[in-house]
Design an enzyme around this catalytic site. Sequence first.
Site, PDB file in Angstrom:
ATOM      1  N   THR A  27       1.999 -20.529   5.552  1.00 33.32           N
ATOM      2  CA  THR A  27       0.657 -19.941   5.524  1.00 33.32           C
ATOM      3  C   THR A  27      -0.371 -20.995   5.908  1.00 33.32           C
ATOM      4  O   THR A  27      -0.411 -22.066   5.308  1.00 33.32           O
ATOM      5  CB  THR A  27       0.382 -19.358   4.122  1.00 33.32           C
ATOM      6  OG1 THR A  27       1.232 -18.230   3.946  1.00 33.32           O
ATOM      7  CG2 THR A  27      -1.056 -18.933   3.960  1.00 33.32           C
ATOM      8  N   GLN A 100       7.568 -12.999   9.926  1.00 37.67           N
ATOM      9  CA  GLN A 100       7.842 -12.745   8.508  1.00 37.67           C
ATOM     10  C   GLN A 100       6.962 -11.606   7.988  1.00 37.67           C
ATOM     11  O   GLN A 100       5.727 -11.671   8.033  1.00 37.67           O
ATOM     12  CB  GLN A 100       7.630 -14.003   7.656  1.00 37.67           C
ATOM     13  CG  GLN A 100       8.276 -13.821   6.278  1.00 37.67           C
ATOM     14  CD  GLN A 100       7.887 -14.874   5.274  1.00 37.67           C
ATOM     15  OE1 GLN A 100       6.712 -15.203   5.158  1.00 37.67           O
ATOM     16  NE2 GLN A 100       8.850 -15.390   4.534  1.00 37.67           N
ATOM     17  N   HIS A 176      10.183 -10.750   3.715  1.00 37.65           N
ATOM     18  CA  HIS A 176       9.798 -11.739   2.694  1.00 37.65           C
ATOM     19  C   HIS A 176       9.998 -11.124   1.312  1.00 37.65           C
ATOM     20  O   HIS A 176       9.190 -10.317   0.859  1.00 37.65           O
ATOM     21  CB  HIS A 176       8.330 -12.120   2.912  1.00 37.65           C
ATOM     22  CG  HIS A 176       7.859 -13.299   2.117  1.00 37.65           C
ATOM     23  ND1 HIS A 176       8.586 -13.869   1.104  1.00 37.65           N
ATOM     24  CD2 HIS A 176       6.715 -14.029   2.200  1.00 37.65           C
ATOM     25  CE1 HIS A 176       7.907 -14.892   0.596  1.00 37.65           C
ATOM     26  NE2 HIS A 176       6.762 -15.008   1.243  1.00 37.65           N
ATOM     27  N   ASN A 179       9.135 -15.843  -3.468  1.00 35.33           N
ATOM     28  CA  ASN A 179       7.878 -16.508  -3.857  1.00 35.33           C
ATOM     29  C   ASN A 179       6.867 -15.663  -4.626  1.00 35.33           C
ATOM     30  O   ASN A 179       5.660 -15.878  -4.540  1.00 35.33           O
ATOM     31  CB  ASN A 179       7.214 -17.140  -2.627  1.00 35.33           C
ATOM     32  CG  ASN A 179       8.127 -18.166  -1.978  1.00 35.33           C
ATOM     33  OD1 ASN A 179       9.071 -18.638  -2.619  1.00 35.33           O
ATOM     34  ND2 ASN A 179       7.875 -18.516  -0.727  1.00 35.33           N
ATOM     35  N   TYR A 181       5.982 -12.500  -4.390  1.00 33.60           N
ATOM     36  CA  TYR A 181       5.235 -11.417  -3.745  1.00 33.60           C
ATOM     37  C   TYR A 181       5.900 -10.060  -4.063  1.00 33.60           C
ATOM     38  O   TYR A 181       6.822 -10.004  -4.881  1.00 33.60           O
ATOM     39  CB  TYR A 181       5.078 -11.717  -2.248  1.00 33.60           C
ATOM     40  CG  TYR A 181       4.254 -12.991  -2.061  1.00 33.60           C
ATOM     41  CD1 TYR A 181       2.907 -13.012  -2.445  1.00 33.60           C
ATOM     42  CD2 TYR A 181       4.814 -14.178  -1.608  1.00 33.60           C
ATOM     43  CE1 TYR A 181       2.145 -14.178  -2.351  1.00 33.60           C
ATOM     44  CE2 TYR A 181       4.064 -15.352  -1.511  1.00 33.60           C
ATOM     45  CZ  TYR A 181       2.730 -15.336  -1.883  1.00 33.60           C
ATOM     46  OH  TYR A 181       1.985 -16.491  -1.813  1.00 33.60           O
ATOM     47  N   ARG A 228      14.351 -13.391   3.094  1.00 31.52           N
ATOM     48  CA  ARG A 228      14.108 -14.621   2.342  1.00 31.52           C
ATOM     49  C   ARG A 228      14.014 -14.334   0.845  1.00 31.52           C
ATOM     50  O   ARG A 228      13.309 -13.411   0.426  1.00 31.52           O
ATOM     51  CB  ARG A 228      12.809 -15.279   2.810  1.00 31.52           C
ATOM     52  CG  ARG A 228      12.651 -16.708   2.288  1.00 31.52           C
ATOM     53  CD  ARG A 228      11.418 -17.373   2.845  1.00 31.52           C
ATOM     54  NE  ARG A 228      11.584 -18.813   2.897  1.00 31.52           N
ATOM     55  CZ  ARG A 228      10.607 -19.690   2.691  1.00 31.52           C
ATOM     56  NH1 ARG A 228       9.380 -19.283   2.440  1.00 31.52           N
ATOM     57  NH2 ARG A 228      10.839 -20.985   2.759  1.00 31.52           N
ATOM     58  N   ASN A 236       3.499 -18.458  -8.243  1.00 29.75           N
ATOM     59  CA  ASN A 236       2.887 -17.139  -8.445  1.00 29.75           C
ATOM     60  C   ASN A 236       3.285 -16.512  -9.782  1.00 29.75           C
ATOM     61  O   ASN A 236       3.326 -15.291  -9.920  1.00 29.75           O
ATOM     62  CB  ASN A 236       3.174 -16.171  -7.279  1.00 29.75           C
ATOM     63  CG  ASN A 236       2.352 -16.509  -6.045  1.00 29.75           C
ATOM     64  OD1 ASN A 236       1.194 -16.938  -6.161  1.00 29.75           O
ATOM     65  ND2 ASN A 236       2.929 -16.334  -4.872  1.00 29.75           N
ATOM     66  N   GLY A 315       9.441 -27.072   6.243  1.00 30.95           N
ATOM     67  CA  GLY A 315       8.055 -26.625   6.115  1.00 30.95           C
ATOM     68  C   GLY A 315       7.080 -27.721   6.443  1.00 30.95           C
ATOM     69  O   GLY A 315       6.624 -27.862   7.585  1.00 30.95           O
TER      70      GLY A 315
END
Length: 356
Positions: A27, A100, A176, A179, A181, A228, A236, A315
């Site tokens: 991001t 993604q 995705h 993480n 979400y 992923r 989060n 990353g």
Amino acid sequence: MTSKNLFNEIKVGSTLLANRIVMAPLTRNRAGDGNVPTTLNTEYYKQRATAGLIITEASQISPQGVGYPGTPGIHSEGQIKGWKDVTDAVHKKGGKIFLQLWHVGRISHPSLQPKGGSPVSASAIKPDGECMTYEGPKPFETPRALEIGEIAGIVKQYVQAAENSIEAGFDGVEIHAANGYLLDQFLRDGTNVREDQYGGSLENRMRFLTEVAEAVTGAVGAAKTGIRLSPENTFNDIKDSKPQVTFNTVAKMLSSFNLAYLHVVEGDFMTGESTLDYRQFKEYFGGLYMGNAGYDLERAGKSIEGGGADLISFGSLYIANPDLVERFKQNAPLNEPDQETFYGGDAKGYTDYPSL
Ligand code: PHB
């Protein structure tokens, strides 16, 4: 034949990669008006086209899927057109690129949502922490639990977004489900206390991801679909009481789809620790496995050579080193990433890192 190494080509689903070095989704909050990719974004991805595969930054499937300023989408005509420039530029340089697919769920704020509505999630459980909004950081609010009748509509948005990605010239898509979400909020028992067929048992918690995987692979093909996961990431404010069992079972469920790959964040962004047995996820999945988080050249090489992974994604190293493949080949020094320019801003810290 030489042994497997980072620089060998590999066929991932229907896409032949020149090497096993992958640019991880990152991001960067530099999309233009309407969350449309810009010429600056094109330049950034083009600079990194020697990666075996680029996975784009997370890109929202719908206006409701947004959780940050300046993140690109893949649901409007303008966004498809903006992404087409990116894929053309990467392909011209011989690169391969997946998009993604993202829905943030509760990691959002009414000020970012259509008509100022509440962000949605599996259950009405507020994350600890603050959301990054256009007016600065604001405390998260309690999300609205999705009604059962809304879920099929979101599955359709994943499909439309995947089809839009193919129209925009992408070689494939990555779902995705990591993480913290939306899809992860359904998978883990700390955020999913639903009492209908999308919650409770692990089978029920997996139902939404199973439906998304089925629908997206049905639309664009399993050979163009990766997923992923992040089994122990607490980023989060998310957790699960039995992560090894949960994600072994998720990996086993996913094995039935013949996906292009499974991409796994190994460890916890928040602590840097990694305590689970990631080999088990790889074995339950059975297909190509992409490891991520904290790899350097040496560890990546060992992992590929030892059969711990088939691909490795990088990353922060890719933020700072557009020619990471060449630098690895030469074992050359690496540029240091500048944290101050990770999120938002302009070309500084984005397209101005030097190549060798
Ligand atoms: C972030 O914005 O920090 C972010 C976005 C997507 C991820 C992880 C982190 O998967």
